[in-house]
Design an enzyme around this catalytic site. Structure first.
Site, PDB file in Angstrom:
ATOM      1  N   GLU A  72       0.820  -1.220   0.000  1.00  0.00           N
ATOM      2  CA  GLU A  72       0.000   0.000   0.000  1.00  0.00           C
ATOM      3  C   GLU A  72       0.852   1.268   0.000  1.00  0.00           C
ATOM      4  O   GLU A  72       0.517   2.258  -0.661  1.00  0.00           O
ATOM      5  CB  GLU A  72      -0.917  -0.014   1.233  1.00  0.00           C
ATOM      6  CG  GLU A  72      -1.969   1.065   1.216  1.00  0.00           C
ATOM      7  CD  GLU A  72      -3.034   0.833   2.287  1.00  0.00           C
ATOM      8  OE1 GLU A  72      -3.630  -0.270   2.306  1.00  0.00           O
ATOM      9  OE2 GLU A  72      -3.246   1.739   3.101  1.00  0.00           O
ATOM     10  N   ASP A  73       1.938   1.257   0.726  1.00  0.00           N
ATOM     11  CA  ASP A  73       2.662   2.514   0.979  1.00  0.00           C
ATOM     12  C   ASP A  73       4.071   2.588   0.410  1.00  0.00           C
ATOM     13  O   ASP A  73       4.762   3.598   0.626  1.00  0.00           O
ATOM     14  CB  ASP A  73       2.737   2.762   2.501  1.00  0.00           C
ATOM     15  CG  ASP A  73       1.366   3.058   3.100  1.00  0.00           C
ATOM     16  OD1 ASP A  73       0.479   3.481   2.354  1.00  0.00           O
ATOM     17  OD2 ASP A  73       1.195   2.839   4.317  1.00  0.00           O
TER      18      ASP A  73
HETATM   19  P1  NDP Z   1      -5.872   9.122   7.629  1.00  0.00           P
HETATM   20  O1  NDP Z   1      -6.115   7.895   6.818  1.00  0.00           O
HETATM   21  O2  NDP Z   1      -5.334  10.312   6.969  1.00  0.00           O
HETATM   22  O3  NDP Z   1      -4.918   8.744   8.868  1.00  0.00           O
HETATM   23  C1  NDP Z   1      -5.106   7.585   9.635  1.00  0.00           C
HETATM   24  C2  NDP Z   1      -4.115   6.527   9.209  1.00  0.00           C
HETATM   25  O4  NDP Z   1      -2.795   7.060   9.331  1.00  0.00           O
HETATM   26  C3  NDP Z   1      -4.141   5.323  10.094  1.00  0.00           C
HETATM   27  O5  NDP Z   1      -5.096   4.402   9.604  1.00  0.00           O
HETATM   28  C4  NDP Z   1      -2.726   4.798  10.002  1.00  0.00           C
HETATM   29  O6  NDP Z   1      -2.701   3.985   8.840  1.00  0.00           O
HETATM   30  C5  NDP Z   1      -1.894   6.047   9.744  1.00  0.00           C
HETATM   31  N1  NDP Z   1      -1.148   6.638  10.875  1.00  0.00           N
HETATM   32  C6  NDP Z   1       0.087   7.186  10.806  1.00  0.00           C
HETATM   33  N2  NDP Z   1       0.463   7.703  11.959  1.00  0.00           N
HETATM   34  C7  NDP Z   1      -0.528   7.479  12.843  1.00  0.00           C
HETATM   35  C8  NDP Z   1      -0.697   7.779  14.216  1.00  0.00           C
HETATM   36  N3  NDP Z   1       0.235   8.420  14.923  1.00  0.00           N
HETATM   37  N4  NDP Z   1      -1.842   7.413  14.811  1.00  0.00           N
HETATM   38  C9  NDP Z   1      -2.799   6.773  14.101  1.00  0.00           C
HETATM   39  N5  NDP Z   1      -2.706   6.454  12.787  1.00  0.00           N
HETATM   40  C10 NDP Z   1      -1.566   6.808  12.143  1.00  0.00           C
HETATM   41  O7  NDP Z   1      -7.114   9.592   8.394  1.00  0.00           O
HETATM   42  P2  NDP Z   1      -8.565   9.063   8.391  1.00  0.00           P
HETATM   43  O8  NDP Z   1      -8.599   7.614   8.652  1.00  0.00           O
HETATM   44  O9  NDP Z   1      -9.276   9.948   9.300  1.00  0.00           O
HETATM   45  O10 NDP Z   1      -9.007   9.204   6.866  1.00  0.00           O
HETATM   46  C11 NDP Z   1      -9.274  10.337   6.240  1.00  0.00           C
HETATM   47  C12 NDP Z   1     -10.755  10.484   6.229  1.00  0.00           C
HETATM   48  O11 NDP Z   1     -11.071  11.463   7.187  1.00  0.00           O
HETATM   49  C13 NDP Z   1     -11.299  10.879   4.921  1.00  0.00           C
HETATM   50  O12 NDP Z   1     -12.388  10.061   4.606  1.00  0.00           O
HETATM   51  C14 NDP Z   1     -11.715  12.323   5.111  1.00  0.00           C
HETATM   52  O13 NDP Z   1     -12.949  12.580   4.465  1.00  0.00           O
HETATM   53  C15 NDP Z   1     -11.873  12.443   6.590  1.00  0.00           C
HETATM   54  N6  NDP Z   1     -11.405  13.681   7.148  1.00  0.00           N
HETATM   55  C16 NDP Z   1     -11.933  14.044   8.351  1.00  0.00           C
HETATM   56  C17 NDP Z   1     -11.556  15.212   8.953  1.00  0.00           C
HETATM   57  C18 NDP Z   1     -12.144  15.560  10.253  1.00  0.00           C
HETATM   58  O14 NDP Z   1     -11.774  16.543  10.865  1.00  0.00           O
HETATM   59  N7  NDP Z   1     -13.054  14.762  10.784  1.00  0.00           N
HETATM   60  C19 NDP Z   1     -10.569  16.095   8.359  1.00  0.00           C
HETATM   61  C20 NDP Z   1     -10.022  15.576   7.129  1.00  0.00           C
HETATM   62  C21 NDP Z   1     -10.439  14.416   6.575  1.00  0.00           C
HETATM   63  P3  NDP Z   1      -1.695   2.755   8.601  1.00  0.00           P
HETATM   64  O15 NDP Z   1      -2.062   1.656   9.480  1.00  0.00           O
HETATM   65  O16 NDP Z   1      -1.909   2.459   7.157  1.00  0.00           O
HETATM   66  O17 NDP Z   1      -0.370   3.317   8.889  1.00  0.00           O
END
Ligand code: NDP
Ligand code: ZN
Length: 178
Positions: free
Chosen positions: A61-62
């Site tokens: 994925e990354d």
């Molecule tokens: P992201 O997917 O951007 O971030 C979460 C992911 O980042 C985790 O699943 C993990 O994935 C990885 N990660 C890396 N560092 C950390 C950490 N320190 N702690 C936890 N996770 C970490 O965020 P969202 O899951 O929230 O997805 C974006 C969604 O949120 C979109 O659908 C968008 O519409 C919405 N959104 C909401 C906002 C709001 O304020 N509510 C603002 C902006 C967007 P992995 O396991 O793959 O590393």
């Protein structure tokens, strides 16, 4: 040949330029290692394919890693598990999140275990070292989405589901406020 050590070295190299989203920008490899640690030492899982897939779970994925590369180095079973927990990055974020909920019940049990450990580790990260700039509401939305995914795969491993539920409980609004 110790495949687990080899997988850690492989993932460390593939993720070498990546950082987690916390304020300190922790090394990315800490996260896949944390999954394997949860599975082995909190879940009692000793199936090497599951532990290898945990270490490798974000490589397709990354990073530039291909499924074929994982087949070549770690075998078909491990590559399949990693593939099963890999989001299709050509889809919009909201759709990917919806599909995780939809697919969780239908992936293999091995993939469900990796997915469960991923959600446990991400909730713990959000509690201890959240992505910079995330509001309480954004954290809550992530917790609730993760629970919706986990609720679809319940039955995979009761002990790890309890570990998840404990992390989820720690994120409850009353405890955030405390
Ligand atoms: P992201 O997917 O951007 O971030 C979460 C992911 O980042 C985790 O699943 C993990 O994935 C990885 N990660 C890396 N560092 C950390 C950490 N320190 N702690 C936890 N996770 C970490 O965020 P969202 O899951 O929230 O997805 C974006 C969604 O949120 C979109 O659908 C968008 O519409 C919405 N959104 C909401 C906002 C709001 O304020 N509510 C603002 C902006 C967007 P992995 O396991 O793959 O590393
Ligand atoms: Zn992950």
């Amino acid at each position: 040949m110790n495949q687990l050590i080899r997988a850690i070295a492989f993932a460390a190299d593939k993720h070498r330029n990546q950082r987690r989203k916390d304020a300190e920008a922790s090394p990315y490899i800490n996260h896949p290692i944390a999954l394997a640690n949860v599975l082995a030492n909190e879940g009692g899982i000793d199936d090497e394919r599951v532990l290898l897939a945990a270490v490798l779970h974000d490589t397709i994925e990354d990073t530039d890693t291909s499924r074929d590369e994982l087949v070549q180095w770690f075998g078909e079973d491990v590559a399949r598990i990693v593939d099963e927990v890999t989001d299709d990055k050509s889809l919009p974020k909201a759709e990917r999140k919806r599909l995780q909920i939809e697919h969780a019940a239908h992936i293999s049990r091995h993939a469900q275990l990796v997915k469960l450990a991923d959600k446990i580790c991400n909730l713990r990260d959000i509690l201890a070292m959240p992505p910079s700039g995330w509001s309480e509401q954004r954290k809550r939305e992530y917790f609730d989405w993760a629970k919706r995914v986990v609720d679809e795969l319940r039955g995979a491993h009761a002990g790890l589901e309890t570990v998840f539920d404990e992390a989820y409980r720690q994120g409850a609004p009353s405890e955030h406020a405390a």
